[in-house]
Enzyme design. Sequence first.
Site, PDB file in Angstrom:
ATOM      1  N   GLU A  54       0.809  -1.224   0.000  1.00  0.00           N
ATOM      2  CA  GLU A  54       0.000   0.000   0.000  1.00  0.00           C
ATOM      3  C   GLU A  54       0.841   1.272   0.000  1.00  0.00           C
ATOM      4  OE1 GLU A  54      -0.562  -2.627   1.865  1.00  0.00           O
ATOM      5  OE2 GLU A  54      -2.639  -3.256   1.617  1.00  0.00           O
ATOM      6  N   PHE A 116     -11.399  -8.304  13.586  1.00  0.00           N
ATOM      7  CA  PHE A 116     -10.281  -8.644  12.713  1.00  0.00           C
ATOM      8  C   PHE A 116      -9.996  -7.492  11.748  1.00  0.00           C
ATOM      9  CE2 PHE A 116      -8.694 -10.672   8.729  1.00  0.00           C
ATOM     10  CZ  PHE A 116      -7.430 -10.964   9.215  1.00  0.00           C
ATOM     11  N   GLN A 117      -8.758  -7.094  11.673  1.00  0.00           N
ATOM     12  CA  GLN A 117      -8.302  -5.989  10.832  1.00  0.00           C
ATOM     13  C   GLN A 117      -9.041  -4.683  11.107  1.00  0.00           C
ATOM     14  OE1 GLN A 117      -8.052  -7.453   6.738  1.00  0.00           O
ATOM     15  NE2 GLN A 117      -5.988  -8.189   7.210  1.00  0.00           N
ATOM     16  N   LYS A 166     -17.771  -1.612   5.873  1.00  0.00           N
ATOM     17  CA  LYS A 166     -18.199  -2.542   4.829  1.00  0.00           C
ATOM     18  C   LYS A 166     -19.713  -2.535   4.645  1.00  0.00           C
ATOM     19  CE  LYS A 166     -17.000  -7.116   3.117  1.00  0.00           C
ATOM     20  NZ  LYS A 166     -16.334  -8.392   3.413  1.00  0.00           N
ATOM     21  N   MET A 487      24.042   9.974   2.524  1.00  0.00           N
ATOM     22  CA  MET A 487      23.780  11.196   3.273  1.00  0.00           C
ATOM     23  C   MET A 487      24.037  10.977   4.760  1.00  0.00           C
ATOM     24  SD  MET A 487      23.179  14.295   2.847  1.00  0.00           S
ATOM     25  CE  MET A 487      22.259  14.874   1.434  1.00  0.00           C
TER      26      MET A 487
HETATM   27  C1  LIG Z   1      12.217   6.061   5.554  1.00  0.00           C
HETATM   28  C2  LIG Z   1      13.477   6.771   5.908  1.00  0.00           C
HETATM   29  N1  LIG Z   1      14.321   6.224   6.815  1.00  0.00           N
HETATM   30  C3  LIG Z   1      15.480   6.849   7.129  1.00  0.00           C
HETATM   31  C4  LIG Z   1      15.812   8.047   6.534  1.00  0.00           C
HETATM   32  C5  LIG Z   1      17.110   8.761   6.915  1.00  0.00           C
HETATM   33  N2  LIG Z   1      17.997   8.852   5.727  1.00  0.00           N
HETATM   34  C6  LIG Z   1      18.090   9.977   4.979  1.00  0.00           C
HETATM   35  S1  LIG Z   1      19.090   9.786   3.655  1.00  0.00           S
HETATM   36  C7  LIG Z   1      19.440   8.200   4.076  1.00  0.00           C
HETATM   37  C8  LIG Z   1      20.376   7.374   3.243  1.00  0.00           C
HETATM   38  C9  LIG Z   1      19.891   7.146   1.876  1.00  0.00           C
HETATM   39  O1  LIG Z   1      20.764   6.252   1.230  1.00  0.00           O
HETATM   40  P1  LIG Z   1      20.680   6.039  -0.330  1.00  0.00           P
HETATM   41  O2  LIG Z   1      19.288   5.805  -0.743  1.00  0.00           O
HETATM   42  O3  LIG Z   1      21.668   4.994  -0.732  1.00  0.00           O
HETATM   43  O4  LIG Z   1      21.085   7.451  -0.901  1.00  0.00           O
HETATM   44  P2  LIG Z   1      22.505   8.193  -0.950  1.00  0.00           P
HETATM   45  O5  LIG Z   1      22.504   9.186   0.165  1.00  0.00           O
HETATM   46  O6  LIG Z   1      23.572   7.160  -0.767  1.00  0.00           O
HETATM   47  O7  LIG Z   1      22.545   8.843  -2.278  1.00  0.00           O
HETATM   48  C10 LIG Z   1      18.774   7.840   5.250  1.00  0.00           C
HETATM   49  C11 LIG Z   1      18.893   6.533   5.913  1.00  0.00           C
HETATM   50  C12 LIG Z   1      14.885   8.581   5.608  1.00  0.00           C
HETATM   51  N3  LIG Z   1      15.090   9.756   5.011  1.00  0.00           N
HETATM   52  N4  LIG Z   1      13.751   7.921   5.295  1.00  0.00           N
END
Ligand SMILES: Cc1ncc(C[n+]2csc(CCOP(=O)(O)OP(=O)(O)O)c2C)c(N)n1
Lengths: 590, 178
Positions: A54, A116-117, A166, A487
């Site tokens: 979803e 349920f659900q 429902k 990042m």
């Molecule tokens: C759902 C979610 N969990 C954690 C984060 C924190 N976060 C921001 S950037 C990142 C790393 C992203 O890695 P990647 O997709 O390989 O991108 P890159 O920075 O290497 O280009 C994380 C874990 C987030 N933004 N979203």
Amino acid sequence: MSTNQEITGAEIILQALKDQEVDTIFGYPGGAVLPIYDSIFGQNFLKHVLVRQEAGAVHAAEGYARSSGKVGVLLVTSGPGVTNVVTGLTDALMDSIPVICISGQVPSHLIGTDAFQECDTTGITRPCTKHNYLVKDINKLSETIHEAFEIARSGRPGPVLIDVPKDVQFAKAKYIPKSEVIFKPHRIKSGSSEIDAQFIEKLLEHIQQSKKPVFYVGGGCLNSGPQASHELMKLVQKTNIPVTTTLHGLGCYPGEDPKSLAMLGMHGTYEANLAMNECDLMINIGARFDDRVTGRLDAFSPNSIKFHFDIDQSSINKNVKVDYHTNTDITLSLKAINDHIERRGVNFDQKQFDQWWSQIEEWRGKNSLFYEQGDEVIKPQHAINRLYELTIQKDTFITTEVGQHQMWAAQYYKFSKPNRWITSGGLGTMGFGMPAAIGAQMANPEALVIDIAGEASFLMNIQEIATAVQYKLPIKIFILNNEYMGMVRQWQELLHGSRYSESYVDALPDFKKLAESFNAVGVRAKNLSELDDAINEMISVDRPVIADIWVDKKENCFPMIPSGAAHNEMLLSKYDKEKPENQEKGKVLV
Amino acid sequence: MSNSSVYPTPINAFKQSKRSVLSVIVDNEPGILARIVGLFSGRGYNIEALNVTVVDVESNLSRITIETLGEERVINQIIAQLEKLVPVHSATNLANLKESYEAEICLVKIEFDNEDQDHKILNFADIYRTRTVQKRQHLVVYEISGTSERINKFLDDLTTISGIKVELVRSGPIGLGI
Ligand SMILES: Cc1ncc(C[n+]2csc(CCOP(=O)(O)OP(=O)(O)O)c2C)c(N)n1
Ligand SMILES: [Mg+2]
């Protein structure tokens, strides 16, 4: 069908969607929505796209909405079906994207019994929707759906959820068409349609007195519609004022135009941030003074008179105090300003900002987006640059995941039109880009749609490749594969003494083989000499493609204004070091 | 208060916190109270007192009165956020009206042991013109109404009498612009 005829709730939902000119719905079935799925079966106006989770449905609906300017619609079942969309609804709320989510609920008489659900859907989604409903009375269903659409797209757009038990889907009532529903104005919050003449006078007065003005343009300009960009262009050409845009404003003003200073904020250009810092007049068009843009608040553009155009009253003076504001729709306001200039024959001295422009040129001369591409390892910036150059002739839509790749995409891919750039800004949702690309491709079947991805983000909603394959959506996933949550690694390097705790993405799949196992196409570039071929192959295949681009694992995204720093405390390259006292301050912020 | 933390004091801190009474007219529909309370808790605003009642049965309207603390900018932000909620017709800071009146009601149950206490209690009850709801040996229940400030003062005065036991309930302020 005669309007007196009674039809089931499920049929009413379909009728209402038709009335609202919805042609695409993203969804996933389950017990509590089976009657609606029964109505979907065997009709032909509404195309249902079966996602694989979803979360994919809600991001696809967001991508559909952003790329088309229409409302995105999704359908999910009760319990886990709807809890899976909570992230996406929050994302749509933060980024002001019009989305309608229809969710099934357990039958009315079971509500409250831990059936349920069963879950408290309106309770869970209240803080992450613009509005939500639990429809208990079949006679209110038609009007509720029409009101929901009106709320989702008017004023500052956002997600609206309609929870339908429902038994209400089975119950019968007369359908009330959209044309017969009278909306209560206080519930729609459509913003003012009155032009604020005084605001306009003041603005023009201040422009003529200003020495160092700047336009600061955000997502509100995008949401006001393509006409807003057109009016903005006119105004900029007349006044000769530089323009910087936020992440969501990219494309509202052409990125290649000499008056564009490109993006501002944490990873914005040197010239954009310094112009904001030193300007004497700031004209904010639909941006919300987000912390990623302002940096340290008490040092944010200290000497400027600030004008703020925002349809959302609560955005005014929320983070930054402004001197003048208007809540009128941006298109209307900008058009009124342009008309006023023409009618009154207002002339702008084309030399007035010469000094300001030469200062800006000096800043530009720093070339803050400079990078060194050697002859072997692909630099991620270069990969985006090549992608841009090799797709420039096509009508291209770019979605992204979240991380360094997203910022590089914002910096190096240039947009000439609005609605071509679809990214998760406010919430920063990894896993957004691929389903969003599916939505954008559904809305724009002929266009080239590319998800610029990081390998870690891509894994978060990887199941949706199957959706793209099933519906023959030739989306491209362009992975800047650095084997790191880049990042996160960058912040650890700059703020946490290079302790790379849990940011290495180990045990990665072979993305080429993975693509093949899904019946998509896999391509790979391991070094510079393979890059252009990989991009060209990716573009030329009329099928979903995963392009695995191996890039420099240690590259960082610059310029960077670390959290809690001011615009003039920007780090320009790896040779710039953050001051230790700022490191301590920045560490505790986000 | 000195700020020894490296973390800057957020602007929203209660620098010049002021008590404000907000009057909100809403469609009386399920979830409306949760929406308002959620807005306050989610954005870190304070609710000091809250009152909700249907005021127009025909148009299905309720009036919600909220007493909150915050500096003017925060209060204005709260009002703007309230007005964004779909069922909200209007949100008004009573302080911004030319003329408005406030009232609150309070029931106070006082248990005491001796005549001296009884006298002192009676004296305050008289000064503040309370209504006697119930009176028994060693127990009295008063009803007092008026501004919250007036009620506060009455309750403060009661604390000067040693050895009595006080239990009370307050409606929170309500107010109306004229
Ligand atoms: C759902 C979610 N969990 C954690 C984060 C924190 N976060 C921001 S950037 C990142 C790393 C992203 O890695 P990647 O997709 O390989 O991108 P890159 O920075 O290497 O280009 C994380 C874990 C987030 N933004 N979203
Ligand atoms: Mg990565």
